[in-house]
Design a protein around this motif. Structure first.
Motif, PDB file in Angstrom:
ATOM      1  N   UNK A 738       0.826  -1.212   0.000  1.00 15.78           N
ATOM      2  CA  UNK A 738       0.000   0.000   0.000  1.00 15.78           C
ATOM      3  C   UNK A 738       0.859   1.260   0.000  1.00 15.78           C
ATOM      4  N   UNK A 739       0.364   2.298  -0.673  1.00 13.51           N
ATOM      5  CA  UNK A 739       1.038   3.590  -0.704  1.00 13.51           C
ATOM      6  C   UNK A 739       0.345   4.584   0.199  1.00 13.51           C
ATOM      7  N   UNK A 740       0.523   5.871  -0.081  1.00 12.01           N
ATOM      8  CA  UNK A 740      -0.072   6.917   0.733  1.00 12.01           C
ATOM      9  C   UNK A 740      -1.588   6.764   0.765  1.00 12.01           C
ATOM     10  N   UNK A 741      -2.159   6.782   1.975  1.00 14.65           N
ATOM     11  CA  UNK A 741      -3.584   6.568   2.149  1.00 14.65           C
ATOM     12  C   UNK A 741      -3.927   5.139   2.507  1.00 14.65           C
ATOM     13  N   UNK A 742      -2.933   4.220   2.416  1.00 16.24           N
ATOM     14  CA  UNK A 742      -3.162   2.838   2.812  1.00 16.24           C
ATOM     15  C   UNK A 742      -3.748   1.962   1.726  1.00 16.24           C
ATOM     16  N   UNK A 743      -3.763   2.429   0.469  1.00 14.80           N
ATOM     17  CA  UNK A 743      -4.329   1.646  -0.626  1.00 14.80           C
ATOM     18  C   UNK A 743      -3.305   1.567  -1.759  1.00 14.80           C
ATOM     19  N   UNK A 744      -3.564   0.689  -2.714  1.00 11.44           N
ATOM     20  CA  UNK A 744      -2.756   0.639  -3.936  1.00 11.44           C
ATOM     21  C   UNK A 744      -3.489   1.485  -4.984  1.00 11.44           C
ATOM     22  N   UNK A 745      -3.083   2.737  -5.073  1.00  8.16           N
ATOM     23  CA  UNK A 745      -3.765   3.694  -5.933  1.00  8.16           C
ATOM     24  C   UNK A 745      -2.980   3.892  -7.218  1.00  8.16           C
ATOM     25  N   UNK A 746      -3.527   3.397  -8.313  1.00 10.23           N
ATOM     26  CA  UNK A 746      -2.964   3.595  -9.651  1.00 10.23           C
ATOM     27  C   UNK A 746      -4.126   3.978 -10.552  1.00 10.23           C
ATOM     28  N   UNK A 747      -4.144   5.249 -10.964  1.00 10.54           N
ATOM     29  CA  UNK A 747      -5.290   5.833 -11.636  1.00 10.54           C
ATOM     30  C   UNK A 747      -4.885   6.329 -13.015  1.00 10.54           C
ATOM     31  N   UNK A 748      -5.723   6.068 -14.020  1.00  6.81           N
ATOM     32  CA  UNK A 748      -5.469   6.560 -15.361  1.00  6.81           C
ATOM     33  C   UNK A 748      -6.558   7.505 -15.840  1.00  6.81           C
ATOM     34  N   UNK A 749      -6.155   8.531 -16.597  1.00  5.35           N
ATOM     35  CA  UNK A 749      -7.079   9.445 -17.269  1.00  5.35           C
ATOM     36  C   UNK A 749      -6.850   9.314 -18.771  1.00  5.35           C
ATOM     37  N   UNK A 750      -7.932   9.360 -19.547  1.00  6.64           N
ATOM     38  CA  UNK A 750      -7.852   8.984 -20.951  1.00  6.64           C
ATOM     39  C   UNK A 750      -8.357  10.081 -21.876  1.00  6.64           C
ATOM     40  N   UNK A 751      -7.838  10.050 -23.092  1.00  4.70           N
ATOM     41  CA  UNK A 751      -8.299  10.961 -24.125  1.00  4.70           C
ATOM     42  C   UNK A 751      -9.667  10.562 -24.632  1.00  4.70           C
ATOM     43  N   UNK A 752     -10.244  11.405 -25.497  1.00  7.13           N
ATOM     44  CA  UNK A 752     -11.620  11.221 -25.955  1.00  7.13           C
ATOM     45  C   UNK A 752     -11.765   9.966 -26.809  1.00  7.13           C
ATOM     46  N   UNK A 753     -12.909   9.258 -26.698  1.00 12.34           N
ATOM     47  CA  UNK A 753     -13.180   8.093 -27.534  1.00 12.34           C
ATOM     48  C   UNK A 753     -13.638   8.541 -28.926  1.00 12.34           C
ATOM     49  N   UNK A 754     -14.182   7.608 -29.694  1.00 17.39           N
ATOM     50  CA  UNK A 754     -14.717   7.952 -31.007  1.00 17.39           C
ATOM     51  C   UNK A 754     -15.867   8.950 -30.846  1.00 17.39           C
ATOM     52  N   UNK A 755     -15.835  10.019 -31.621  1.00 12.45           N
ATOM     53  CA  UNK A 755     -16.913  11.008 -31.620  1.00 12.45           C
ATOM     54  C   UNK A 755     -17.260  11.363 -33.063  1.00 12.45           C
ATOM     55  N   UNK A 756     -18.528  11.671 -33.280  1.00  9.67           N
ATOM     56  CA  UNK A 756     -19.008  12.123 -34.588  1.00  9.67           C
ATOM     57  C   UNK A 756     -19.884  13.345 -34.352  1.00  9.67           C
ATOM     58  N   UNK A 757     -19.708  14.390 -35.158  1.00 10.82           N
ATOM     59  CA  UNK A 757     -20.489  15.609 -34.982  1.00 10.82           C
ATOM     60  C   UNK A 757     -20.927  16.157 -36.334  1.00 10.82           C
ATOM     61  N   UNK A 758     -22.078  16.811 -36.322  1.00 14.87           N
ATOM     62  CA  UNK A 758     -22.640  17.452 -37.508  1.00 14.87           C
ATOM     63  C   UNK A 758     -22.873  18.919 -37.176  1.00 14.87           C
ATOM     64  N   UNK A 759     -22.307  19.825 -37.988  1.00 14.11           N
ATOM     65  CA  UNK A 759     -22.405  21.259 -37.737  1.00 14.11           C
ATOM     66  C   UNK A 759     -23.095  21.950 -38.902  1.00 14.11           C
ATOM     67  N   UNK A 760     -23.934  22.918 -38.555  1.00 15.42           N
ATOM     68  CA  UNK A 760     -24.621  23.736 -39.543  1.00 15.42           C
ATOM     69  C   UNK A 760     -24.334  25.192 -39.218  1.00 15.42           C
ATOM     70  N   UNK A 761     -23.823  25.938 -40.204  1.00 18.18           N
ATOM     71  CA  UNK A 761     -23.492  27.334 -39.986  1.00 18.18           C
ATOM     72  C   UNK A 761     -24.145  28.237 -41.003  1.00 18.18           C
ATOM     73  N   UNK A 762     -24.466  29.461 -40.557  1.00 15.52           N
ATOM     74  CA  UNK A 762     -25.018  30.443 -41.485  1.00 15.52           C
ATOM     75  C   UNK A 762     -24.468  31.810 -41.121  1.00 15.52           C
ATOM     76  N   UNK A 763     -24.084  32.550 -42.162  1.00 10.00           N
ATOM     77  CA  UNK A 763     -23.529  33.888 -41.982  1.00 10.00           C
ATOM     78  C   UNK A 763     -24.457  34.909 -42.622  1.00 10.00           C
ATOM     79  N   UNK A 764     -24.904  35.876 -41.808  1.00 15.73           N
ATOM     80  CA  UNK A 764     -25.710  36.984 -42.296  1.00 15.73           C
ATOM     81  C   UNK A 764     -24.780  38.151 -42.606  1.00 15.73           C
ATOM     82  N   UNK A 765     -25.035  38.859 -43.660  1.00 18.61           N
ATOM     83  CA  UNK A 765     -24.174  39.969 -44.026  1.00 18.61           C
ATOM     84  C   UNK A 765     -23.170  39.558 -45.070  1.00 18.61           C
ATOM     85  N   UNK A 766     -22.282  40.485 -45.408  1.00 22.66           N
ATOM     86  CA  UNK A 766     -21.310  40.267 -46.480  1.00 22.66           C
ATOM     87  C   UNK A 766     -22.021  39.944 -47.785  1.00 22.66           C
TER      88      UNK A 766
END
Length: 766
Positions: A738-766
């Motif tokens: 055991x380490x600090x805190x009395x437990x075996x603490x090994x923690x991982x943080x991960x990048x984003x999984x598969x994502x899909x997005x659909x965007x719609x844009x409109x410009x007024x003017x010009x």
């Protein structure tokens, strides 16, 4: 697990500063066709401001990557984190338990610890305004003219804390026409985004601009068990709002004034980590099925608020001389819950509050003559960075017969910095030139640290938990001191323009990261001195043909006086050993970088980059119990630095009767890398991610539609970790004591999984 390769799969001052976009300078990434080939698609000239003046990127004698507005739009880039794919030897990742705290490394140089008092190793700039703290620095990309990545020390023009390099945002400037642009996005994991930017001409020379963004997403995973009722159990979610108001005034043809105010509030949940080992202290925290699932005994709520103002005034005195003033004031506030052990028990919980504010003032003089140009200036920086955290070890306290156990650390680190600099180029003839510069910096730092044990469970303030009222005694002041340093950082390079399309250069540059006091000090220890980096680089920038561009660089650097916690003798008591922050490390790196663009046909463009680096610690020392100096170099590794970074991509532009369709995609590979410098027990294996997108823009440029898929093969990859383990012992249940805190603490943080997005844009003017 030492150096084993866990492939548990792998992969905001923010929006507001970049969002309304109408900030100065708008030194656009203008493009001009190459006159050598009047027909067909050819390479474009890309203008950058890497040396604080507008230049053709192919004539800048340093390694710089530039992503323009079209690149960003076509590839569907949403945050600063994705920029790392397109710049070799660059790492930009979220820092463990929050969505908006940035971990940045370039060429093996950066800063892991985001605690107040520590300084960054990569400088972040928005329209030449320095972003001093990593909290809120994961910038969402919106209305950006371009992003520049400057690799290698930038100590002359950008000053301290750019020892790895600098990342620059350049936002759009207003056009003077009435405009309104809106974009709505829907995607996987409940993504729902709304972005609005607009401008209104009040008079012919006075414009108002505004921006708003609301970015939300459900979590990639869940908090499976929590001991607090009514919590939001979404893990890795997003909930961010940002506002900006901008005013631009041009009283005469040669004077420009721009003022901006922005505010961002990110209320995304604190991220819970993935337990790579089951808990020893409770059977309610086994290894979860999903890497995005977690457990917690803390509130899941989190907040990062950033707010600021900036004022830029530019006066073109004549055709050769420009004066500029850049003034900014910013502040951050972030109460955050970090559950280090990620169990329903209070084994190792760390609720914290970060508060920062800083003021900067820069006066700049630029002069351009026939064969000579120089950028010079004065710079002033004044900051206060404060915080408090409670390391709650309740289970350990109970085992000792107490109601709980908390180590509370709080304090402030106040810093003032003044600098004077000049950097210029002298051209001997059409082929040979020499560039160089020098900066003198005076740093002053005051620090107060309170540190002590409380035999109870304590949170930073009342109301942290439902009904919780803080009544803990104040911890004692253990450090109250000040220090100052002065540094001179030079740069020199020689350039040879071999042909109209090929430039070769060799350069030497230096940079430093500010000295600092230990924000976790337990005694009145002295400050650590600044870190120094010396860098040597040779490079070539060439348009081999009118359709193929290749930029390459070879570099080596020495990183000296690195600041680490170590056992260092007490100068007043040779019998005492203390854990202190000192200049006890040195590392070296050498590598190669390649970037290319190839217009392979009338419709097809290919691009890519390769980064190769060999970075290692060459010397780290400490002391043993007999005060003998010992070498602990083998216990340290360079983190967040893959030996290979490779990216290959394409753009296919297909004109149609209704407008223009662009198909884009890239494959980005990163070889294995380490997550923790000292006592590394976890490495991420090499992995690659695939991104594909298609976008359509109407013939009049007003309507757009985009479909983008990120990480389509759903790779799982680590971006951060916490490791609190005792000695390795295969006979024990999890292979460790055991380490600090009395437990075996090994923690991982991960990048984003598969994502899909659909965007719609409109410009007024010009």
């Amino acid at each position: 697990m030492k150096h084993s390769k866990f492939k548990y799969s792998s992969c905001a001052m923010a929006v507001s500063v970049a969002m309304g976009g109408f900030a100065f300078p708008a030194l656009a990434q203008d493009t001009m066709p190459d006159a050598r080939q009047p027909e067909g698609r050819i390479l474009e000239s890309i203008e950058v401001t890497a040396r604080r003046t507008v230049e053709n990127m192919q004539q800048v004698p340093l390694a710089v990557t530039s992503l323009g507005a079209d690149d960003i739009s076509d590839r569907g880039l949403e945050t600063i984190l994705e920029v790392q794919q397109f710049s070799p030897n660059t790492t930009l990742q979220e820092s463990r338990a929050t969505n908006s705290t940035l971990t940045a490394f370039i060429r093996g140089v950066g800063q892991e610890d985001p605690l107040w008092g520590y300084e960054s190793g990569v400088g972040i700039y928005v329209d030449d305004v320095y972003i001093a703290r990593p909290q809120g620095a994961v910038l969402d990309i919106l209305n950006i003219q371009r992003v520049e990545v400057l690799r290698g020390p930038q100590g002359t023009l950008y000053g301290k804390n750019t020892v790895g390099g600098a990342l620059k945002y350049v936002t759009q400037r207003m056009t003077g026409e009435a405009e309104l642009a809106t974009t709505v996005t829907a995607g996987t994991h409940g993504q729902r985004d709304l972005k609005l930017v607009g401008q209104v001409p009040v008079t012919d020379d006075f414009y108002l601009g505004f921006g708003y963004a609301n970015l939300t997403r459900d979590g990639f995973g869940k908090f499976l068990i929590s001991d607090l009722p009514g919590q939001d159990l979404e893990n890795y979610n997003k909930d961010l709002q940002a506002y900006r108001i901008t005013a631009e005034y041009t009283p005469t043809d040669n004077v420009f004034v721009q003022f901006g105010y922005d505010k961002t509030e990110d209320t995304s949940n604190s991220k819970g980590g993935y337990r790579l080992l089951p808990s020893l202290l409770t059977n309610t925290a086994p290894v979860p099925d999903s890497i995005y699932d977690s457990y917690t005994s803390l509130p899941t709520e989190n907040r990062v608020e950033t707010e600021g103002m900036n004022l830029t005034v530019q006066w073109d005195v004549n055709n050769s001389t420009t004066l500029k003033s850049i003034t900014s004031r910013r502040e951050n506030y972030s109460p955050v819950n970090i559950d280090f052990d990620n169990t329903p028990l209070r084994i190792f919980d760390v609720p914290a509050i970060y508060e920062d504010e800083w003021f900067t003032q820069e006066l700049q003089l630029s002069y351009r003559a026939g064969n000579f140009n120089v950028v010079s200036g004065l710079y002033y920086f004044d900051s206060e960075s404060c915080g408090v955290f409670d390391a709650i070890l309740e289970e350990l306290g109970k085992s000792l017969g107490a109601a709980g156990l908390t180590r509370e650390v709080s304090g402030c680190s106040n810093s003032k910095s003044t600098a004077v600099y000049a950097d210029g180029t002298y051209r001997f003839n059409d082929q040979w030139s020499i560039s160089g510069g020098i900066r003198y910096t005076k740093d002053e730092k005051d620090s107060v640290v309170r540190n002590g044990l409380i035999f109870d469970t304590v949170y930073p303030e009342s109301g942290w938990l439902p009904g919780y009222v803080r009544s803990a005694p104040a911890t004692p002041v253990v450090l109250d001191d000040s220090a100052d340093w002065s540094k001179v950082t030079p740069r020199v390079s020689v350039e040879y323009q071999a042909t109209a399309d090929t430039m070769v250069y060799a350069s030497y540059s230096e940079g430093f990261k500010s000295g600092t006091f230990n924000p976790r000090a337990t005694t009145a220890e002295p400050a650590a001195n600044p870190e120094d980096v010396e860098s040597y680089e040779i490079g070539i920038k060439t348009d081999l043909t009118s359709t193929f561009r290749l930029n390459a660089a070879a570099f080596m650097l020495d990183h000296k006086d690195r600041q680490y916690i170590s056992v260092i003798p007490d100068p007043d008591d040779n019998a005492a050993l203390n854990q202190r922050l000192g200049n006890v490390g040195q590392s070296e790196a050498k590598g190669l970088e390649f970037e290319f663009t190839w217009i392979a046909g009338d419709n097809l463009s290919l691009f890519g980059n390769v980064g190769l680096i060999d970075a290692d610690f060459s010397n780290v020392f400490s002391f043993d119990a007999d005060l003998n100096r010992i070498d602990i170099t083998d216990d340290f590794v360079i983190t967040n630095t893959p030996e290979q970074t490779i990216n290959l991509g394409f753009n296919y532009d297909m004109p149609v009767s209704t407008g223009d369709i662009v198909f884009t995609g890239n494959y980005s590979y990163r070889s294995e890398y380490s997550l923790t410098e000292l006592g590394n027990v976890l490495e991420q294996e090499g992995y690659g991610i695939v991104n594909l997108g298609v976008s359509w823009t109407s013939a009049d440029g007003k309507l757009s539609l985009g479909l983008h898929g990120k990480n389509l093969t759903d790779e799982e990859f680590l971006v951060g970790n916490y490791a609190f383990l005792g000695a390795a012992d295969p006979s024990l249940p999890n292979g460790y004591a055991p380490g600090l805190g009395g437990d075996t603490t090994l923690i991982g943080y991960y990048g984003a999984p598969r994502t899909v997005s659909l965007s719609l844009g409109y410009r007024f003017g010009r």
